[in-house]
Design an enzyme around this catalytic site. Structure first.
Site, PDB file in Angstrom:
ATOM      1  CG  ASN A   1      -1.725   1.241   1.389  1.00 56.37           C
ATOM      2  OD1 ASN A   1      -1.812   2.042   0.451  1.00 56.37           O
ATOM      3  ND2 ASN A   1      -2.321   1.427   2.554  1.00 56.37           N
ATOM      4  CD1 TRP A   2       3.550   0.945  -2.851  1.00 53.59           C
ATOM      5  CD2 TRP A   2       3.353   1.955  -4.847  1.00 53.59           C
ATOM      6  NE1 TRP A   2       4.135   0.132  -3.797  1.00 53.59           N
ATOM      7  CE2 TRP A   2       4.026   0.732  -5.030  1.00 53.59           C
ATOM      8  CE3 TRP A   2       3.112   2.763  -5.963  1.00 53.59           C
ATOM      9  CZ2 TRP A   2       4.471   0.296  -6.281  1.00 53.59           C
ATOM     10  CZ3 TRP A   2       3.554   2.330  -7.208  1.00 53.59           C
ATOM     11  CH2 TRP A   2       4.223   1.111  -7.364  1.00 53.59           C
ATOM     12  CE  LYS A   3      -0.171   3.401   4.681  1.00 54.79           C
ATOM     13  NZ  LYS A   3      -0.227   3.548   6.130  1.00 54.79           N
TER      14      LYS A   3
ATOM     15  CD  GLU B   1      -3.680  -2.235   7.273  1.00 52.17           C
ATOM     16  OE1 GLU B   1      -2.520  -2.380   6.872  1.00 52.17           O
ATOM     17  OE2 GLU B   1      -4.396  -1.275   6.944  1.00 52.17           O
TER      18      GLU B   1
ATOM     19  N   GLY C   1       2.253   2.559  10.735  1.00 51.09           N
ATOM     20  CA  GLY C   1       3.214   3.645  10.573  1.00 51.09           C
ATOM     21  C   GLY C   1       3.905   4.060  11.865  1.00 51.09           C
TER      22      GLY C   1
ATOM     23  CD  GLU D   1      -3.034   5.782   6.570  1.00 53.49           C
ATOM     24  OE1 GLU D   1      -2.955   5.835   5.322  1.00 53.49           O
ATOM     25  OE2 GLU D   1      -2.135   5.279   7.279  1.00 53.49           O
TER      26      GLU D   1
ATOM     27  CG  HIS E   1      -6.038   2.076   4.985  1.00 55.39           C
ATOM     28  ND1 HIS E   1      -5.606   3.081   5.812  1.00 55.39           N
ATOM     29  CD2 HIS E   1      -5.013   1.189   4.901  1.00 55.39           C
ATOM     30  CE1 HIS E   1      -4.363   2.816   6.202  1.00 55.39           C
ATOM     31  NE2 HIS E   1      -3.982   1.674   5.667  1.00 55.39           N
TER      32      HIS E   1
ATOM     33  CB  SER F   1       4.932  -1.389  12.133  1.00 56.07           C
ATOM     34  OG  SER F   1       4.525  -0.034  12.305  1.00 56.07           O
TER      35      SER F   1
END
Ligand code: PGA
Length: 249
Positions: free
Chosen positions: A9-11, A167, A173, A97, A95, A212
């Protein structure tokens, strides 16, 4: 036997040169003898570039979000049929975020899950508790409700064409990974919840761990019975670390 999946997941990261070099590094390290699958989830504008770079390779392509609508007056949104048009086979929904920064609730996440499948995409349903919820002993309840909202909207059979990603928000992160025991416990609970509805589907669904994951903790996580791979953020931005995680699978 569930095949391991390592999804990057490159965000909101990357540029054309960085992505060319990242995909080059991934392809150079792919091992046809391994059964584990590799997926990349670029930001929307780079999907066509990535699609052309991975064409005719085993690397899978996914997106990070989609609109619950197929088309229409939704300025700035991107629909499932558009993603399918550009070769995406998968898309993240829910997700943390998106849930936190865009106030997406579980009902909206369920709508996106249904929209993804209507467009022929496999949703990767992300679930997970915050640190506050974990400290209050509410992890099972919170994750259970996030899954239930999708079962209610889409039906259990929909999970035959979906992936789940656990997650924990406090691990994303932060460098603070869940221990293999913590992760395995919740993965087993998610699988039990789905198995209660349909034993075959519960047994087959892939449940990824995210938060992480790094080359030095991947192997012990992936050795757990109910952990079927990883959703990798930070460590997916360098081919070397991402593919070390792939090798650990
Ligand atoms: P991280 O992100 O690996 O950087 O913790 C994981 C994710 O958010 O999918």
């Amino acid at each position: 036997m569930r095949n391991k999946l390592i999804a990057g997941n490159w965000k909101m990261n990357g540029s054309k040169p960085e992505i060319r070099s990242l995909i080059g590094g991934i392809l150079a390290r792919l091992d046809p003898a391994r059964s584990a699958e590799v997926m990349v989830l670029p930001p929307f504008p780079y999907i066509p570039l990535v699609q052309s770079l991975i064409d005719h390779t085993p690397v899978l392509l996914g997106a990070q979000d989609l609109s619950p609508h197929a088309s229409g007056a939704y300025t700035g949104d991107v629909s499932g049929p558009m993603l399918a048009d550009w070769g995406c086979g998968h898309v993240l929904v829910g997700h943390s975020e998106r849930r936190a920064l865009h106030a997406e609730n579980s009902e909206q996440v369920a709508e996106k899950f249904v929209a993804a499948q209507s467009a022929g995409l496999q949703p990767i349903l992300c679930v997970g508790e915050t640190l506050e919820e974990r400290d209050a002993g509410r992890t099972t309840e919170v994750v259970g409700e996030q899954i239930s909202a999708v079962i209610d909207a889409a039906g259990i059979n929909a999970f035959a064409r979906a992936i789940v990603a656990y997650e924990p928000v406090w691990a994303i992160g932060t460098g603070q990974t869940a221990t293999p025991e913590q992760a395995q416990e919740i993965h087993a609970e998610i699988r039990a919840q789905l198995t209660k509805e349909d034993a075959t589907i519960g047994g087959r669904v892939r449940i990824l761990y995210g938060g992480s994951v790094k080359p030095d903790n991947a192997a012990e996580l992936f050795a757990c019975e109910d952990i079927d791979g990883g959703l990798i953020g930070g460590a997916s931005l360098q081919a070397e670390s991402f593919m070390s995680i792939y090798q650990a699978a």
